[in-house]
Design an enzyme around this catalytic site. Structure first.
Site, PDB file in Angstrom:
ATOM      1  CG  HIS A   1      14.729   3.127  -4.740  1.00 36.95           C
ATOM      2  ND1 HIS A   1      14.464   3.950  -3.665  1.00 36.95           N
ATOM      3  CD2 HIS A   1      14.060   1.979  -4.486  1.00 36.95           C
ATOM      4  CE1 HIS A   1      13.705   3.315  -2.798  1.00 36.95           C
ATOM      5  NE2 HIS A   1      13.431   2.116  -3.274  1.00 36.95           N
ATOM      6  NE  ARG A   2       8.537   2.719  -4.656  1.00 36.06           N
ATOM      7  CZ  ARG A   2       9.294   2.000  -3.816  1.00 36.06           C
ATOM      8  NH1 ARG A   2       9.893   0.916  -4.233  1.00 36.06           N
ATOM      9  NH2 ARG A   2       9.448   2.361  -2.565  1.00 36.06           N
TER      10      ARG A   2
ATOM     11  CB  ALA B   1      -0.917  -0.011   1.223  1.00 36.72           C
TER      12      ALA B   1
ATOM     13  CG  ASP C   1      11.314  -7.106  -7.245  1.00 36.21           C
ATOM     14  OD1 ASP C   1      10.558  -7.025  -6.265  1.00 36.21           O
ATOM     15  OD2 ASP C   1      12.232  -7.947  -7.304  1.00 36.21           O
ATOM     16  CB  SER C   2      12.498  -1.787  -4.904  1.00 33.99           C
ATOM     17  OG  SER C   2      11.674  -1.069  -5.775  1.00 33.99           O
TER      18      SER C   2
ATOM     19  CE  LYS D   1      11.148   6.014   0.016  1.00 39.94           C
ATOM     20  NZ  LYS D   1      10.423   4.844   0.542  1.00 39.94           N
TER      21      LYS D   1
ATOM     22  CE1 TYR E   1      16.353  -4.498   5.208  1.00 34.94           C
ATOM     23  CE2 TYR E   1      14.913  -4.356   3.289  1.00 34.94           C
ATOM     24  CZ  TYR E   1      15.619  -5.113   4.200  1.00 34.94           C
ATOM     25  OH  TYR E   1      15.602  -6.484   4.114  1.00 34.94           O
TER      26      TYR E   1
HETATM   27  P1  ITT Z   1       5.211  -5.865  -4.047  1.00 35.30           P
HETATM   28  O1  ITT Z   1       6.131  -6.978  -4.481  1.00 35.30           O
HETATM   29  O2  ITT Z   1       3.821  -6.328  -3.742  1.00 35.30           O
HETATM   30  O3  ITT Z   1       5.194  -4.717  -5.027  1.00 35.30           O
HETATM   31  P2  ITT Z   1       7.091  -5.541  -1.840  1.00 35.30           P
HETATM   32  O4  ITT Z   1       6.907  -4.974  -0.469  1.00 35.30           O
HETATM   33  O5  ITT Z   1       7.495  -6.985  -1.935  1.00 35.30           O
HETATM   34  O6  ITT Z   1       5.765  -5.224  -2.684  1.00 35.30           O
HETATM   35  P3  ITT Z   1       9.471  -4.951  -3.419  1.00 35.30           P
HETATM   36  O7  ITT Z   1       9.514  -6.378  -3.806  1.00 35.30           O
HETATM   37  O8  ITT Z   1       9.605  -3.967  -4.506  1.00 35.30           O
HETATM   38  O9  ITT Z   1       8.160  -4.629  -2.536  1.00 35.30           O
HETATM   39  O10 ITT Z   1      10.621  -4.587  -2.406  1.00 35.30           O
HETATM   40  C1  ITT Z   1      11.232  -5.589  -1.631  1.00 35.30           C
HETATM   41  C2  ITT Z   1      11.591  -5.033  -0.284  1.00 35.30           C
HETATM   42  O11 ITT Z   1      12.628  -4.041  -0.442  1.00 35.30           O
HETATM   43  C3  ITT Z   1      10.464  -4.324   0.467  1.00 35.30           C
HETATM   44  O12 ITT Z   1       9.635  -5.224   1.158  1.00 35.30           O
HETATM   45  C4  ITT Z   1      11.263  -3.436   1.400  1.00 35.30           C
HETATM   46  O13 ITT Z   1      11.742  -4.181   2.505  1.00 35.30           O
HETATM   47  C5  ITT Z   1      12.466  -3.043   0.533  1.00 35.30           C
HETATM   48  N1  ITT Z   1      12.180  -1.752  -0.131  1.00 35.30           N
HETATM   49  C6  ITT Z   1      11.791  -1.541  -1.408  1.00 35.30           C
HETATM   50  N2  ITT Z   1      11.600  -0.230  -1.644  1.00 35.30           N
HETATM   51  C7  ITT Z   1      11.867   0.409  -0.478  1.00 35.30           C
HETATM   52  C8  ITT Z   1      11.842   1.753  -0.062  1.00 35.30           C
HETATM   53  O14 ITT Z   1      11.461   2.745  -0.868  1.00 35.30           O
HETATM   54  N3  ITT Z   1      12.160   2.039   1.188  1.00 35.30           N
HETATM   55  C9  ITT Z   1      12.517   1.057   2.050  1.00 35.30           C
HETATM   56  N4  ITT Z   1      12.555  -0.236   1.752  1.00 35.30           N
HETATM   57  C10 ITT Z   1      12.237  -0.571   0.493  1.00 35.30           C
END
Ligand code: ITT
Length: 195
Positions: free
Chosen positions: A178-179, A12, A70-71, A173, A152
């Site tokens: 990155h996003r 969310a 995916d991040s 932010k 994080y």
């Molecule tokens: P969806 O796959 O449903 O989109 P997710 O929470 O799994 O949601 P991601 O796979 O993109 O999101 O990211 C993996 C993890 O990386 C996420 O659960 C966070 O712990 C971390 N992460 C990603 N973007 C972040 C951000 O902007 N700030 C802090 N942590 C982040």
């Protein structure tokens, strides 16, 4: 009429962040909006692979134009970990507190604390596939600071700033994340398309 795209995420916070960034450019439909309540598999071993899996799931099951991101957090001293495993670093669930505790424990006593957040967005639109990337570099702090954002954010200090992501407002932010950078590349592409 404005273009509509599904954003395939169950997070969310990410949905709200990206909606704010794309306000006025496109209308974003959530998985809820299209009645998709599946935990879409993300079992690839790269960010790009997972983004493609998530966007591909919606495109093939719902026949809708869609994007997914995916991040991950890549920490230099840990050889790039947690990386693609960022969500499930400490446990099988998305337990942000446990993930941070594990990261700080792994980093205890480490002088080199360089890290980067990286995002890959996969867009499936009109039968074509495009990928966009964004990253932000910084340091892992020795303890948590701030309570905004998610994941994080409390332990990531972006280069050139005196506040962690969790101490920043959403607007601060979103100006450097990155996003946001990957979304900016997506927006440039969408604007370059003929209506
Ligand atoms: P969806 O796959 O449903 O989109 P997710 O929470 O799994 O949601 P991601 O796979 O993109 O999101 O990211 C993996 C993890 O990386 C996420 O659960 C966070 O712990 C971390 N992460 C990603 N973007 C972040 C951000 O902007 N700030 C802090 N942590 C982040």
């Amino acid at each position: 009429m404005r273009r509509k795209l599904v954003f395939a995420t169950n997070n969310a916070h990410k949905l709200a962040e990206v909606r704010a960034m794309l306000d006025g450019v496109i209308d974003i439909l959530s998985l809820d909006d299209i009645g998709c309540h599946t935990d879409i598999p993300e079992t690839a071993d790269t960010l790009e692979g997972n983004a493609l899996m998530k966007a591909g799931y919606v495109a093939s099951h719902y026949g809708l134009d869609c994007f997914a991101d995916d991040s991950g957090l890549e920490v230099e001293a840990l050889g790039g970990a947690p990386g693609v495993h960022s969500a499930r670093y400490a446990t099988d669930g998305h337990d942000h507190r446990a993930n941070i505790a594990k990261l700080l424990a792994e980093m205890r006593g480490q002088a080199g604390r360089r890290a980067r957040f990286r995002t890959v967005i996969a867009l499936m639109e009109g039968g074509r596939v495009h990928c966009f990337e964004g990253e932000v570099t910084g340091q892992i702090t020795t303890e948590e600071h701030g309570c905004n954002g998610f994941g994080y954010d409390p332990v990531f200090l972006p280069d050139g700033h005196a506040k962690t992501f969790a101490e920043m407002s959403d607007g601060e932010k979103n100006a450097i994340s990155h996003r946001a950078r990957a979304v900016a590349a997506l927006v440039d592409y969408l604007k370059s398309l003929r209506p």
